[in-house]
Design an enzyme around this catalytic site. Structure first.
Site, PDB file in Angstrom:
ATOM      1  N   LYS A  73       0.770  -1.275  -0.118  1.00 55.95           N
ATOM      2  CA  LYS A  73       0.061   0.078  -0.036  1.00 55.95           C
ATOM      3  C   LYS A  73       0.984   1.320  -0.016  1.00 55.95           C
ATOM      4  CE  LYS A  73      -3.841   2.078   2.621  1.00 55.95           C
ATOM      5  NZ  LYS A  73      -4.775   1.689   3.889  1.00 55.95           N
ATOM      6  N   SER A  93      -9.675  -0.351   7.099  1.00 59.01           N
ATOM      7  CA  SER A  93      -9.068  -0.158   5.941  1.00 59.01           C
ATOM      8  C   SER A  93      -8.278  -1.398   5.290  1.00 59.01           C
ATOM      9  CB  SER A  93      -8.192   1.247   5.776  1.00 59.01           C
ATOM     10  OG  SER A  93      -8.777   2.182   5.709  1.00 59.01           O
ATOM     11  N   SER A 133      -9.617   2.121   2.817  1.00 56.80           N
ATOM     12  CA  SER A 133      -8.556   2.832   2.079  1.00 56.80           C
ATOM     13  C   SER A 133      -7.774   2.092   1.168  1.00 56.80           C
ATOM     14  CB  SER A 133      -7.868   4.070   2.663  1.00 56.80           C
ATOM     15  OG  SER A 133      -7.161   3.329   3.673  1.00 56.80           O
TER      16      SER A 133
END
Length: 491
Positions: free
Chosen positions: A80, A179, A155
């Site tokens: 990420k 997330s 997210s």
């Protein structure tokens, strides 16, 4: 699609260790897969082909030299874009850090490299990890491989989508309010939030410092546990890092895979199985509860009455911390700089930079947080939210005196169409309704696929006491042993 991209991380590691394939072959297969499908999925913001192949060659050379390597050596991983990676663009999904190449690696990235995993690149995310759909990235929307017209969660939707699209067997996410777990649920993958402080935040671009927790994403529970073992553990560079070893999550996952939960007592959170969840989600959850009962688990209903206040408390605490953390993005030290023509004051340059660099959701949360921390309002808003956080922690403590772990649906609904909720922030925030309490408490939580609703994945959440991460892996692996894994339609 190559057979190598269909394999689990455990299977790939076994083939590489046995000399049946090489790390370079595995890496090339995944890079080819990314090239074939990512124009439709948009899971990646940056693919580091040269770096990945170089790392893979190093693994092969070390193995050829007779070195003993870790259990995930040669396995590709997607990271990420919230974690600093030396020399590789790290944007946090924001224009304000466009093109920034950090001079150092985050601790988790260092541990991934030391373990011999191969970093494929950086995955898309909601800007500064603020969002539940990966629609708030400054670099475009990520699409759910199950239905390209739907969101992959957020997210960390890029990491989850990369797994579901078979672009990577492993991924790293971060979980501030869900997330990791929420994207896992809506993409049919596994997402685990470790105990807060159980994984290092050093090099993680901060959103909410008392909540942010990096963690593993995978397609199977065992793969997630193996990755958790690699990235977890104490880090003296993180003041909130717990000076204890990681619980034996791999052994717990293997025990759970035997399908025996005799002696395990699970609590259904009654506040999360009533109104608010779609019928199809509740149906899949109840079927999973029946499956867990057949595996020997004792199921009881547990009330956590203060969980209903978690959402409003979170949306005061997290924005307050973000308004403080994001003050460093001022156009002076790194990243974007707008309006510096020699005729403007520093304050004007900072204002223009932030106006151009931050997206609408980030601005919204900064304003909420700044207001909540302002003179005369601190006690009424931020102070009260912290008191609610204490009540939620007491609910968890009381619940874990009765049961070994808590279970609930991970999300109230399956993946929704892209654009369906962007005009209504409150409806977007509801995506994390069931995941936020765990972040406020600081304990571990995992989402594991538990069924389908209208052809879309549903996740079951398992929550455990702090530093009892192994409990959630055991239960998750047991459920997986009977429910199986889920494959999206071919891209």
């Amino acid at each position: 699609m190559s057979d190598l991209t269909r394999m689990t991380a455990t299977e790939i590691a076994g083939l590489v260790a046995g000399g049946e394939t090489s790390a370079v072959e595995v890496t090339r297969a995944h890079l080819d897969r990314i090239a074939a499908v990512d124009d439709r999925v948009h899971a990646f913001l940056h693919v580091d082909s040269a770096g990945a192949l170089a790392a893979a060659r190093q693994v092969d050379d070390r193995r050829a030299a007779g070195e003993q390597l870790g259990p995930l050596a040669g396995v590709p991983v997607a990271v990420k874009d919230v974690l600093a990676t030396k020399g590789v663009p790290t944007t946090v999904g924001s224009k304000i850090l466009q093109g920034w190449r950090p001079p150092y690696d985050a601790t988790i990235v260092q541990r991934l490299r030391a373990a011999g995993t191969v970093m494929l690149g950086k995955t898309n995310m909601d800007e500064f990890a603020m969002g539940s759909s990966t629609e708030y990235s400054a670099y475009g929307v990520t699409h759910n491989p199950w239905d390209l017209d739907r969101i992959p969660g957020g997210s960390g939707g890029g990491s989850a989508a990369a797994l579901a699209a078979y672009e990577a067997p492993l991924a790293i996410g971060s979980d501030t309010g869900g997330s990791i777990r929420q994207p896992g649920a809506v993409t049919g993958t596994v997402g685990a939030k470790p105990t807060y402080g159980g994984t290092s935040r050093y090099g993680l671009v901060a959103f909410s410092s008392s909540l942010d927790t990096p963690g593993p994403c995978a397609r199977t529970v065992l793969d997630a546990a193996l990755l958790h073992e690699v990235i977890g553990g104490h880090d003296p560079r993180d003041s909130t890092s717990i000076p204890q070893p990681v619980p034996d999550v791999v052994a717990a996952a293997k025990l759970g895979a035997t399908g025996d939960l005799t002696g395990v007592k699970l609590g259904i959170v009654s506040e999360f199985t009533g109104e608010g969840a779609e019928p199809g989600v509740l149906a899949a959850f109840r079927e999973s509860v029946d499956a867990l009962t057949k595996l020997g688990a004792e199921i009881v209903e547990v009330s956590c009455p203060n969980f209903k206040y978690a959402l409003p408390a979170y949306y005061l605490i997290a924005p307050s911390e973000c308004s403080s953390n994001l003050a460093r993005f001022d156009g002076v030290r790194f990243g974007l700089r707008v309006g510096d023509d020699g005729n403007r004051s520093l304050e004007e340059v900072m204002s223009l930079t932030r106006e151009a660099g931050f997206g609408p959701e980030v601005k919204r949360r900064i304003m909420i947080g700044t207001y909540a921390l302002s003179s005369g309002y601190y006690d009424a808003y931020y102070g009260q939210a912290q008191k609610v956080r204490t009540l939620i922690t007491r609910d968890f403590t009381a619940a874990f005196e009765q049961v070994d772990a808590l279970i609930s649906p991970t999300t109230p609904f399956v993946a929704f169409p892209i654009g369906a909720r962007t005009s209504d922030p409150y409806q977007m925030y509801l995506a994390d309704l069931f995941t936020i309490p765990t972040n406020l408490y600081g304990g571990p939580g995992i989402s594991v696929p538990c069924g389908l609703s209208d052809g879309l994945p549903v996740g079951l959440q398992i929550m455990a006491p702090t530093m009892a991460d192994d409990r959630m892996y055991r239960v998750a692996a047991a459920l997986e042993s009977v429910v199986g894994t889920f494959t999206p339609p071919a891209l």
